[in-house]
Scaffold this active site. Structure first.
Site, PDB file in Angstrom:
ATOM      1  N   GLU A 114      -6.365   7.145  -0.809  1.00  0.00           N
ATOM      2  CA  GLU A 114      -6.290   5.946   0.011  1.00  0.00           C
ATOM      3  C   GLU A 114      -6.936   4.762  -0.703  1.00  0.00           C
ATOM      4  O   GLU A 114      -6.402   3.653  -0.702  1.00  0.00           O
ATOM      5  CB  GLU A 114      -6.955   6.177   1.365  1.00  0.00           C
ATOM      6  CG  GLU A 114      -6.169   7.069   2.315  1.00  0.00           C
ATOM      7  CD  GLU A 114      -4.796   6.528   2.633  1.00  0.00           C
ATOM      8  OE1 GLU A 114      -4.591   5.294   2.594  1.00  0.00           O
ATOM      9  OE2 GLU A 114      -3.898   7.337   2.917  1.00  0.00           O
TER      10      GLU A 114
ATOM     11  N   HIS B 280       1.490   4.393  -2.884  1.00  0.00           N
ATOM     12  CA  HIS B 280       1.529   5.846  -2.724  1.00  0.00           C
ATOM     13  C   HIS B 280       2.749   6.426  -3.436  1.00  0.00           C
ATOM     14  O   HIS B 280       2.669   7.480  -4.078  1.00  0.00           O
ATOM     15  CB  HIS B 280       1.592   6.213  -1.242  1.00  0.00           C
ATOM     16  CG  HIS B 280       0.261   6.198  -0.552  1.00  0.00           C
ATOM     17  ND1 HIS B 280      -0.848   6.851  -1.052  1.00  0.00           N
ATOM     18  CD2 HIS B 280      -0.127   5.630   0.617  1.00  0.00           C
ATOM     19  CE1 HIS B 280      -1.860   6.678  -0.217  1.00  0.00           C
ATOM     20  NE2 HIS B 280      -1.456   5.940   0.790  1.00  0.00           N
TER      21      HIS B 280
ATOM     22  N   HIS C 158       0.836  -1.203   0.000  1.00  0.00           N
ATOM     23  CA  HIS C 158       0.000   0.000   0.000  1.00  0.00           C
ATOM     24  C   HIS C 158       0.872   1.255   0.000  1.00  0.00           C
ATOM     25  O   HIS C 158       0.623   2.206  -0.752  1.00  0.00           O
ATOM     26  CB  HIS C 158      -0.908  -0.020   1.227  1.00  0.00           C
ATOM     27  CG  HIS C 158      -1.633   1.274   1.483  1.00  0.00           C
ATOM     28  ND1 HIS C 158      -2.941   1.479   1.100  1.00  0.00           N
ATOM     29  CD2 HIS C 158      -1.241   2.426   2.086  1.00  0.00           C
ATOM     30  CE1 HIS C 158      -3.305   2.696   1.452  1.00  0.00           C
ATOM     31  NE2 HIS C 158      -2.292   3.294   2.055  1.00  0.00           N
ATOM     32  N   GLU C 159       1.910   1.268   0.841  1.00  0.00           N
ATOM     33  CA  GLU C 159       2.788   2.435   0.905  1.00  0.00           C
ATOM     34  C   GLU C 159       3.575   2.596  -0.389  1.00  0.00           C
ATOM     35  O   GLU C 159       3.799   3.718  -0.854  1.00  0.00           O
ATOM     36  CB  GLU C 159       3.731   2.319   2.103  1.00  0.00           C
ATOM     37  CG  GLU C 159       3.028   2.260   3.448  1.00  0.00           C
ATOM     38  CD  GLU C 159       2.072   3.425   3.673  1.00  0.00           C
ATOM     39  OE1 GLU C 159       2.286   4.505   3.086  1.00  0.00           O
ATOM     40  OE2 GLU C 159       1.093   3.256   4.439  1.00  0.00           O
TER      41      GLU C 159
END
Length: 312
Positions: free
Chosen positions: A201, A134, A130-131
């Protein structure tokens, strides 16, 4: 498109700076605020990632210090087609994580010790993916600059309360106006944060699940982190609420806050979206990422030490 959004964000926050300056010092105050904002924007573009990492006492680790964690990040970064980011550990009991850096070539992933200790390997891979999403989506510049400047606006508004607002100054809002600005200026900055936070998100959840290869790993991790965030306080985040939007789950312990003022979308809704993505990937195979690269659903631990924990 992401650089355009960053430019618009900087313009909006600069306008907030100037508005606060004008109310406390008239045209001269607005000009001073403009100069401060310009210097702040330039400084934060190059240094905001270091400032945020320093705020949380993050310590950089390499393969020798944290072999499993480092190799996991390297493996997932390779799957995402990204350069290897720097890896940081935060000595914090609350499980959480964030990414920072002005571009993929200067990115960092920071995870708390609580996250490493409380999640399974699969769940940890979902969070890190997930990071990395980003970073791939260039969200990190937007997130870090917002955190730094929003914090600065809060500080300027509070200083104005004490050093501005005299009743005999025609360009000053007076004590009532000063109190209002102390409240409204940080609120305005928070609204800008929210405008960029929720959609990114969902996008990072989607892409991160594809990078990891299994949406349910991230879904399980989000549930655990959400539960822990309400039980384990993150004191540094409480002292620096302008950074809350950077984390994968809101680290603040506030209860009963209306969803309109939340920096993150509902965790329940995020998990539901991941369930839907898992069903789609199960029926059609792993769909391609936004770059056109397919991420097959396979374990990220192939070739990584099977020992438990990130320190070997």
């Amino acid at each position: 498109m992401n650089y355009f959004r960053t430019a618009m964000l900087l313009a909006g926050l600069t306008a907030l700076f100037m508005g606060v300056g004008y109310l406390f010092g008239g045209a001269g105050g607005a000009m001073i605020a403009l100069l401060i904002a310009a210097a702040t924007n330039l400084f934060t573009y190059w240094n905001s990632d270091r400032m945020v990492l320093s705020t949380y006492g993050a310590q950089e680790v390499d393969r020798a210090a944290a072999p499993e964690l480092y190799d996991l990040v390297a493996h997932l970064a390779s799957r995402a087609g990204l350069p290897m980011p720097r890896v940081f550990l935060i000595d914090e009991a609350q499980p959480n994580a964030f990414a920072t850096g002005r571009n993929p070539e200067n990115a960092a992933v920071a995870v708390s010790t609580g996250l490493v200790q409380s999640l399974s390997r699969e769940e940890l891979s979902g969070v890190i993916a997930h990071e990395l999403a980003h970073i791939k989506n260039h969200d990190t510049l937007l997130m870090t600059v917002t955190a730094t400047i929003a914090g600065a606006i809060s500080m300027v508004a509070q200083l104005g309360m004490f050093f501005g607002g005299h009743r005999d100054n025609n360009s000053s809002p007076g004590i009532v106006g000063s109190i209002l600005m102390m409240i409204l200026a940080p609120l305005g900055a928070m609204l800008v944060q929210m405008a960029i936070s929720r959609t990114r998100e969902y996008a990072a959840d989607d892409l991160g699940a594809r990078i990891a290869g299994q949406p349910m790993w991230l879904a399980s991790a989000l549930m655990k982190i959400e539960n822990a965030a309400h039980q384990v306080p993150n004191l540094e985040a409480e002292r620096n609420p302008a950074t809350a939007h950077m984390f994968i789950i809101n680290p603040l312990s506030g209860q009963g806050m209306d969803n309109l003022f939340a920096t993150h979308p509902s965790t329940e809704n995020r998990i539901a979206a991941l369930h839907q993505l898992a069903a789609e990937m199960g029926s059609r195979g792993a769909p391609p990422s936004s770059s056109g690269r397919a991420y097959p659903p396979r374990s990220p631990w192939g070739g990584v030490s099977a020992r438990r924990g990130p320190w070997g």
